[in-house]
Scaffold this motif. Structure first.
Motif, mmCIF file in Angstrom:
data_model
loop_
_atom_site.group_PDB
_atom_site.id
_atom_site.type_symbol
_atom_site.label_atom_id
_atom_site.label_comp_id
_atom_site.label_asym_id
_atom_site.label_seq_id
_atom_site.Cartn_x
_atom_site.Cartn_y
_atom_site.Cartn_z
ATOM 1 N N VAL A 1 -5.315 -1.275 -10.824
ATOM 2 C CA VAL A 1 -4.824 0.033 -10.395
ATOM 3 C C VAL A 1 -5.702 0.553 -9.260
ATOM 4 C CG1 VAL A 1 -4.474 2.425 -11.127
ATOM 5 C CG2 VAL A 1 -3.914 0.547 -12.674
ATOM 6 N N THR A 2 -5.068 1.071 -8.221
ATOM 7 C CA THR A 2 -5.793 1.689 -7.116
ATOM 8 C C THR A 2 -6.032 3.143 -7.507
ATOM 9 O OG1 THR A 2 -4.653 0.234 -5.556
ATOM 10 C CG2 THR A 2 -5.767 2.161 -4.634
ATOM 11 N N LYS A 3 -7.215 3.421 -8.038
ATOM 12 C CA LYS A 3 -7.543 4.764 -8.531
ATOM 13 C C LYS A 3 -8.878 5.203 -7.958
ATOM 14 C CE LYS A 3 -7.908 7.465 -12.798
ATOM 15 N NZ LYS A 3 -7.723 8.671 -12.083
ATOM 16 N N ASN A 4 -8.840 6.315 -7.226
ATOM 17 C CA ASN A 4 -10.046 6.852 -6.607
ATOM 18 C C ASN A 4 -11.006 7.426 -7.642
ATOM 19 O OD1 ASN A 4 -9.114 6.236 -4.054
ATOM 20 N ND2 ASN A 4 -8.273 8.267 -3.677
ATOM 21 N N HIS A 5 -12.269 7.449 -7.290
ATOM 22 C CA HIS A 5 -13.292 8.122 -8.087
ATOM 23 C C HIS A 5 -13.323 9.583 -7.629
ATOM 24 C CE1 HIS A 5 -15.046 4.409 -9.802
ATOM 25 N NE2 HIS A 5 -14.421 3.898 -8.756
ATOM 26 N N ALA A 6 -13.342 10.514 -8.570
ATOM 27 C CA ALA A 6 -13.200 11.940 -8.269
ATOM 28 C C ALA A 6 -14.213 12.465 -7.246
ATOM 29 C CB ALA A 6 -13.241 12.757 -9.557
ATOM 30 N N GLN B 1 -15.914 10.957 -4.860
ATOM 31 C CA GLN B 1 -15.671 10.384 -3.535
ATOM 32 C C GLN B 1 -14.344 10.886 -2.961
ATOM 33 O OE1 GLN B 1 -16.901 8.646 -6.168
ATOM 34 N NE2 GLN B 1 -18.952 8.426 -5.313
ATOM 35 N N ALA B 2 -13.348 11.063 -3.803
ATOM 36 C CA ALA B 2 -12.064 11.592 -3.340
ATOM 37 C C ALA B 2 -12.221 13.032 -2.866
ATOM 38 C CB ALA B 2 -11.021 11.491 -4.446
ATOM 39 N N GLN B 3 -13.003 13.825 -3.581
ATOM 40 C CA GLN B 3 -13.232 15.212 -3.175
ATOM 41 C C GLN B 3 -13.961 15.276 -1.836
ATOM 42 O OE1 GLN B 3 -11.922 17.970 -4.407
ATOM 43 N NE2 GLN B 3 -12.897 19.091 -2.737
ATOM 44 N N LEU B 4 -14.967 14.419 -1.675
ATOM 45 C CA LEU B 4 -15.680 14.355 -0.399
ATOM 46 C C LEU B 4 -14.711 13.971 0.719
ATOM 47 C CD1 LEU B 4 -18.304 14.245 1.335
ATOM 48 C CD2 LEU B 4 -18.448 11.831 0.689
ATOM 49 N N LEU B 5 -13.892 12.991 0.470
ATOM 50 C CA LEU B 5 -12.902 12.550 1.457
ATOM 51 C C LEU B 5 -11.969 13.694 1.832
ATOM 52 C CD1 LEU B 5 -11.542 10.287 3.084
ATOM 53 C CD2 LEU B 5 -10.215 9.775 1.047
ATOM 54 N N ARG B 6 -11.519 14.437 0.835
ATOM 55 C CA ARG B 6 -10.622 15.573 1.094
ATOM 56 C C ARG B 6 -11.316 16.614 1.964
ATOM 57 N NH1 ARG B 6 -8.941 20.597 -1.620
ATOM 58 N NH2 ARG B 6 -6.751 20.901 -1.093
ATOM 59 N N GLU B 7 -12.551 16.947 1.643
ATOM 60 C CA GLU B 7 -13.306 17.931 2.429
ATOM 61 C C GLU B 7 -13.454 17.479 3.876
ATOM 62 O OE1 GLU B 7 -16.994 18.426 0.332
ATOM 63 O OE2 GLU B 7 -15.983 19.226 -1.456
ATOM 64 N N VAL B 8 -13.782 16.223 4.066
ATOM 65 C CA VAL B 8 -13.944 15.685 5.412
ATOM 66 C C VAL B 8 -12.610 15.675 6.145
ATOM 67 C CG1 VAL B 8 -14.497 13.587 6.731
ATOM 68 C CG2 VAL B 8 -16.024 14.369 4.902
ATOM 69 N N TRP C 1 -2.651 16.189 -0.423
ATOM 70 C CA TRP C 1 -3.588 15.810 -1.482
ATOM 71 C C TRP C 1 -2.817 15.361 -2.698
ATOM 72 C CZ3 TRP C 1 -8.339 14.439 -2.016
ATOM 73 C CH2 TRP C 1 -9.002 14.569 -3.228
ATOM 74 N N ASN C 2 -3.035 14.135 -3.132
ATOM 75 C CA ASN C 2 -2.392 13.597 -4.322
ATOM 76 C C ASN C 2 -3.459 12.872 -5.124
ATOM 77 O OD1 ASN C 2 -0.917 12.327 -6.273
ATOM 78 N ND2 ASN C 2 0.516 11.340 -4.871
ATOM 79 N N GLN C 3 -3.710 13.341 -6.334
ATOM 80 C CA GLN C 3 -4.772 12.749 -7.138
ATOM 81 C C GLN C 3 -4.275 11.631 -8.046
ATOM 82 O OE1 GLN C 3 -7.655 15.536 -8.798
ATOM 83 N NE2 GLN C 3 -6.524 17.157 -7.762
ATOM 84 N N CYS D 1 -9.763 -3.616 -5.996
ATOM 85 C CA CYS D 1 -10.858 -4.446 -6.524
ATOM 86 C C CYS D 1 -12.207 -3.837 -6.168
ATOM 87 C CB CYS D 1 -10.754 -5.870 -5.976
ATOM 88 S SG CYS D 1 -9.221 -6.709 -6.449
ATOM 89 N N MET D 2 -12.318 -3.303 -4.956
ATOM 90 C CA MET D 2 -13.556 -2.635 -4.545
ATOM 91 C C MET D 2 -13.789 -1.398 -5.413
ATOM 92 S SD MET D 2 -16.151 -2.508 -2.479
ATOM 93 C CE MET D 2 -15.859 -3.326 -0.942
ATOM 94 N N LEU D 3 -12.726 -0.639 -5.695
ATOM 95 C CA LEU D 3 -12.868 0.570 -6.508
ATOM 96 C C LEU D 3 -13.265 0.254 -7.948
ATOM 97 C CD1 LEU D 3 -9.862 2.662 -5.152
ATOM 98 C CD2 LEU D 3 -12.304 3.108 -4.789
ATOM 99 N N GLU D 4 -12.974 -0.945 -8.414
ATOM 100 C CA GLU D 4 -13.443 -1.356 -9.740
ATOM 101 C C GLU D 4 -14.935 -1.676 -9.714
ATOM 102 O OE1 GLU D 4 -9.999 -3.205 -12.497
ATOM 103 O OE2 GLU D 4 -11.099 -4.630 -11.273
ATOM 104 N N ALA D 5 -15.415 -2.137 -8.563
ATOM 105 C CA ALA D 5 -16.803 -2.574 -8.451
ATOM 106 C C ALA D 5 -17.763 -1.446 -8.094
ATOM 107 C CB ALA D 5 -16.919 -3.695 -7.416
ATOM 108 N N CYS D 6 -17.290 -0.456 -7.342
ATOM 109 C CA CYS D 6 -18.179 0.643 -6.952
ATOM 110 C C CYS D 6 -17.356 1.890 -6.658
ATOM 111 C CB CYS D 6 -19.036 0.252 -5.755
ATOM 112 S SG CYS D 6 -18.121 -0.033 -4.246
ATOM 113 N N PRO D 7 -17.997 3.058 -6.765
ATOM 114 C CA PRO D 7 -17.271 4.311 -6.517
ATOM 115 C C PRO D 7 -16.769 4.389 -5.079
ATOM 116 C CG PRO D 7 -19.372 4.728 -7.599
ATOM 117 C CD PRO D 7 -19.369 3.282 -7.191
ATOM 118 N N GLY D 8 -15.581 4.937 -4.913
ATOM 119 C CA GLY D 8 -15.012 5.072 -3.583
ATOM 120 C C GLY D 8 -13.712 5.828 -3.633
ATOM 121 N N ALA D 9 -13.072 5.924 -2.484
ATOM 122 C CA ALA D 9 -11.791 6.617 -2.379
ATOM 123 C C ALA D 9 -10.941 5.928 -1.314
ATOM 124 C CB ALA D 9 -11.990 8.090 -2.033
ATOM 125 N N TYR D 10 -9.707 5.720 -1.635
ATOM 126 C CA TYR D 10 -8.723 5.073 -0.764
ATOM 127 C C TYR D 10 -7.833 6.163 -0.200
ATOM 128 C CZ TYR D 10 -4.778 1.978 0.388
ATOM 129 O OH TYR D 10 -3.773 1.301 1.021
#
Length: 172
Positions: free
Chosen positions: A80-85, A87-94, A106-108, A119-128
Motif C-alpha cells: 500500500v502506498t501510504k504516507n507517514h503523517a 512527513q505528509a504534513q511537512l509536504l503539505r506545508e511546503v 489534500w487527501n490523506q 516499498c520505500m515508504l515501508e522502509a523509511c518515513p516519507g510522503a508521496y
C-alpha cells in the motif's frame, strides 16, 4: 504482471547457466506468454507456458525445484502506498508555501496506485505526492499511449523539491 512475467522468464533462463553445474545439461524454454487484451490496461494475470529438458532424473528434479522456487518468490505486487503523517504534513506545508493554498489538494487516504515508492515508504518515513498533469485542457490518462507530460509543471516540481530540501536542511 507483465513485468513480473518478464522478470520470471529472465530468472528461469539462469537455471542452466548459473544454478546447475556446467556438467549437468538442461534447457529451460518459455514458449508462450499470454496476458491482457488492451494496450493501455494492465492485465490481471499473465500465463507462461514452456518446457524443460534434462539428461538425468537428478537434474530434472533439481530444475523442477528451482522453477517452483523462482515462481513462488517472484514479486507479488506492491504494498500500500501510504504516507507517514509527519512527513505528509511537512509536504503539505511546503506545497502551500510554495504553490499557494488554492493549488494544493489534500487527501490523506492511501493510494491505490501501484507504486515503487510504496516499498520505500515501508522502509523509511516519507510522503508521496502528485504534482498533477492538466494544463489548459485535461490530459490523457498516465497509461494512455497519447499521454503527454505537461512541461509547464517542471518548474513547480523543482520549486517543491528545493523548498523541501531547504526546510529539512536549512543553511547554516
Amino acid at each position: 504482471p507483465i513485468v513480473a512475467a518478464a522478470q520470471l522468464i529472465m530468472a528461469l533462463q539462469t537455471i542452466p547457466s548459473r544454478r546447475l553445474s556446467p556438467q549437468d545439461s538442461a534447457v529451460v524454454s518459455i514458449t508462450q506468454i499470454n496476458g491482457g487484451e488492451a494496450i493501455n490496461v494492465l492485465p490481471d494475470s499473465v500465463v507462461l507456458r514452456g518446457t524443460f529438458r534434462c539428461l538425468s532424473n537428478r537434474v530434472r528434479a533439481r530444475v523442477r525445484e528451482l522453477i517452483e522456487s523462482y515462481v513462488a518468490t517472484q514479486p507479488q505486487g506492491y504494498p500500500v502506498t501510504k504516507n507517514h503523517a509527519p512527513q505528509a504534513q511537512l509536504l503539505r506545508e511546503v506545497a502551500v508555501a510554495t504553490l499557494g493554498a488554492e493549488a494544493v489538494r489534500w487527501n490523506q487516504a492511501p493510494s491505490m496506485a501501484s507504486e515503487d515508492f510504496a516499498c520505500m515508504l515501508e522502509a523509511c518515513p516519507g510522503a508521496y505526492f502528485w504534482i498533477g498533469t492538466d494544463g489548459e485542457t485535461p490530459s490523457k490518462p498516465l497509461h494512455n499511449a497519447s499521454y503527454d507530460f505537461n512541461d509547464a509543471l517542471i518548474s513547480h516540481g523543482v520549486a517543491m523539491w528545493v523548498a523541501l530540501v531547504e526546510k529539512q536542511l536549512p543553511a547554516a
